[in-house]
Design an enzyme around this catalytic site. Structure first.
Site, PDB file in Angstrom:
ATOM      1  N   GLU A   1       0.795  -1.222   0.000  1.00  0.00           N
ATOM      2  CA  GLU A   1       0.000   0.000   0.000  1.00  0.00           C
ATOM      3  C   GLU A   1       0.831   1.278   0.000  1.00  0.00           C
ATOM      4  OE1 GLU A   1      -2.847  -0.352   3.201  1.00  0.00           O
ATOM      5  OE2 GLU A   1      -3.886  -2.021   2.275  1.00  0.00           O
TER       6      GLU A   1
ATOM      7  N   GLU B   1      -5.673  -8.440   0.221  1.00  0.00           N
ATOM      8  CA  GLU B   1      -6.351  -8.123   1.482  1.00  0.00           C
ATOM      9  C   GLU B   1      -7.804  -7.791   1.194  1.00  0.00           C
ATOM     10  OE1 GLU B   1      -4.730  -5.034   4.027  1.00  0.00           O
ATOM     11  OE2 GLU B   1      -2.697  -5.770   3.684  1.00  0.00           O
TER      12      GLU B   1
HETATM   13  O1  IFM Z   1      -4.668  -3.385   8.972  1.00  0.00           O
HETATM   14  C1  IFM Z   1      -4.525  -2.816   7.719  1.00  0.00           C
HETATM   15  C2  IFM Z   1      -3.352  -3.413   6.978  1.00  0.00           C
HETATM   16  O2  IFM Z   1      -2.172  -3.277   7.697  1.00  0.00           O
HETATM   17  C3  IFM Z   1      -3.170  -2.724   5.649  1.00  0.00           C
HETATM   18  N1  IFM Z   1      -4.396  -2.707   4.893  1.00  0.00           N
HETATM   19  C4  IFM Z   1      -5.585  -2.253   5.574  1.00  0.00           C
HETATM   20  C5  IFM Z   1      -5.763  -3.011   6.874  1.00  0.00           C
HETATM   21  C6  IFM Z   1      -7.036  -2.530   7.585  1.00  0.00           C
HETATM   22  O3  IFM Z   1      -6.951  -1.169   7.880  1.00  0.00           O
END
Ligand code: IFM
Length: 434
Positions: free
Chosen positions: A165, A348
């Site tokens: 990210e 994710e």
């Molecule tokens: O917990 C985070 C993760 O570290 C990165 N992506 C989003 C998740 C939820 O906020």
């Protein structure tokens, strides 16, 4: 085949994801202070909470890996901690090296497929103090660090991601001030937005020299919606998209920053930034998509990108994020437009829920989003899906107040309890019972 697997091809990978700082416990094993320890100590997080102990995964990783197997997952997405491996940003911590060797052995021993990420935000504070991602030097240090990861662990990994990210690393952390180092400064944010891309490109090149394993990046997407298509709203959405959804994607796949962002931001980019773009677009083998929510926007606000979020009547997660599964399809389509030839993973997806064990809401969230992925796989090369997250864990600025896990963690006793969503995954991936 039954359950969710029947909607996907045989080689589709199901996994769960975590990140080092959120679970390991940064006070163990000679880990150095990271920018997140520093940020937490200085009041950047809820109640000043940090990842000193977190889920004590450093000592409990065997038990946690058993949970992944028990749920029926094929793969585990985890990250290496830069500050565990190089506590002062320079010198190797042998205990850190040993920890990741043991972790990888334990993952492989269980037949889980290891998806590694070099950087999920825990930069050594020693490097943060030198300016971190606002400095070119940091991109170079990251390149060396990722080469080290590939050299030492490449053989035991299925694949390697450079940075998780980049938007959060740069924009959320240097412009919106919500993540470490907590700056609210456009100049720093634009510099960081470039140097994080350069770090990625240098990391890819360094890792490529060390391993033949596939190398990729993980990008997060929050598609924008408009209440009405007025001219000013359309322009605002274009600028929002350019910095939130396409800056990193376009740079990494095409070597170009989007015009709608450059119009406002180019004067803040470092000198001769154009000379870095060929490094930034170094070929990669896959892209990971992190998706949670969409946002309804209208033109407004004093600052770039000149948008305001509007509340909708959609259900919300415990983060206050609106639930719109169709947004995941939009994110997938966007990425495949920029990189039609590349394999994609959903790296994710998940929700924070205040429901401790009986988390029917989370099951519904997974089911609805997986349905979107299943439809998209008919035409696009989507190779896997990772649930965020295996465990309740340290949720950054929110400390321990938001729970994303399919396994509940009692932070006082470190007891792990399977939630209903865990049992749902088990029954979908393996079959009823457990
Ligand atoms: O917990 C985070 C993760 O570290 C990165 N992506 C989003 C998740 C939820 O906020």
């Amino acid at each position: 085949m039954s359950g969710i697997r029947s909607k996907f091809s045989d080689d589709f990978v199901f996994g769960a994801a975590t990140a080092a700082y959120q679970i390991e416990g940064s006070k163990f094993g000679g880990c150095g202070e990271s920018i997140w320890d520093h940020f937490a100590k200085n009041g950047g997080t809820k109640d000043g909470e940090g990842g000193a102990v977190a889920c004590d995964h450093f000592h409990r990783f065997e038990e946690d890996l058993d949970l992944l197997v028990d749920a029926g997952f094929d793969a585990y997405r985890f990250s290496f901690s830069w500050s565990r491996l190089f506590p002062d940003g320079k010198n190797l911590n042998i205990k850190g090296l040993d920890f990741y060797k043991q972790l990888l052995d334990a993952i492989n021993f269980r037949g889980l497929r290891p998806f590694g990420t070099a950087y999920h935000w825990d930069m050594p504070q020693a490097l943060g103090a030198l300016g971190g991602w606002t400095m070119r030097d940091n991109a170079e240090r990251f390149g060396e660090y990722m080469g080290f990861i590939a050299r030492n662990f490449g053989e035991n990994l299925e694949n390697l991601v450079s940075i998780n990210e980049p938007w959060c690393v740069a924009w959320l952390s240097h412009y919106l001030g919500e993540h470490a180092p907590g700056l609210r400064d456009l100049n720093s944010a634009v510099k960081a937005s470039h140097f994080v891309c350069l770090g990625h490109g240098l990391g890819v090149q360094a890792a490529r020299a060390e391993t033949k394993k596939p190398i990729g990046v993980v990008l997060n997407f929050t598609p924008g919606r408009l209440a009405n298509n007025s001219e000013s709203n359309i322009a605002a959405l274009e600028q929002y998209d350019a910095i939130t959804n396409t800056w990193y994607l376009s740079a990494i796949t095409k070597g170009e920053y989007p015009d709608a962002a450059l119009r406002s931001l180019s004067s803040f980019l470092p000198q001769n930034w154009q000379g870095d773009m060929n490094i930034i677009r170094s070929p990669i083998d896959f892209i990971g998509i992190n998706y949670y929510t969409t946002v309804m926007l209208e033109a407004g606000g004093q600052d770039f990108p000149f948008v305001k979020a509007i509340d909708r009547s959609l259900s919300k997660t415990d983060m206050g994020w609106e639930i719109e599964p169709k947004g995941l399809t939009d994110a997938i389509n966007l990425v495949s437009h920029y990189a039609p030839e590349l394999p994609l993973y959903i790296t994710e997806n998940g929700m924070a829920s205040a429901n401790t064990i009986t988390d029917e809401d989370r099951i519904e969230y997974y089911r609805d989003h997986l349905n979107e992925v299943a439809k998209a796989t008919r035409n696009l090369p989507i190779k896997g899906y990772f649930a965020w997250s295996l465990l309740d864990n340290f949720e950054w600025a929110f400390g321990y107040t938001k729970r994303f896990g399919i396994v509940h963690v009692d932070y006082k006793t470190q007891r792990r309890t399977k939630k209903d969503s865990f049992k749902w995954w088990h029954s979908e991936l393996i079959g009823p019972s457990a």
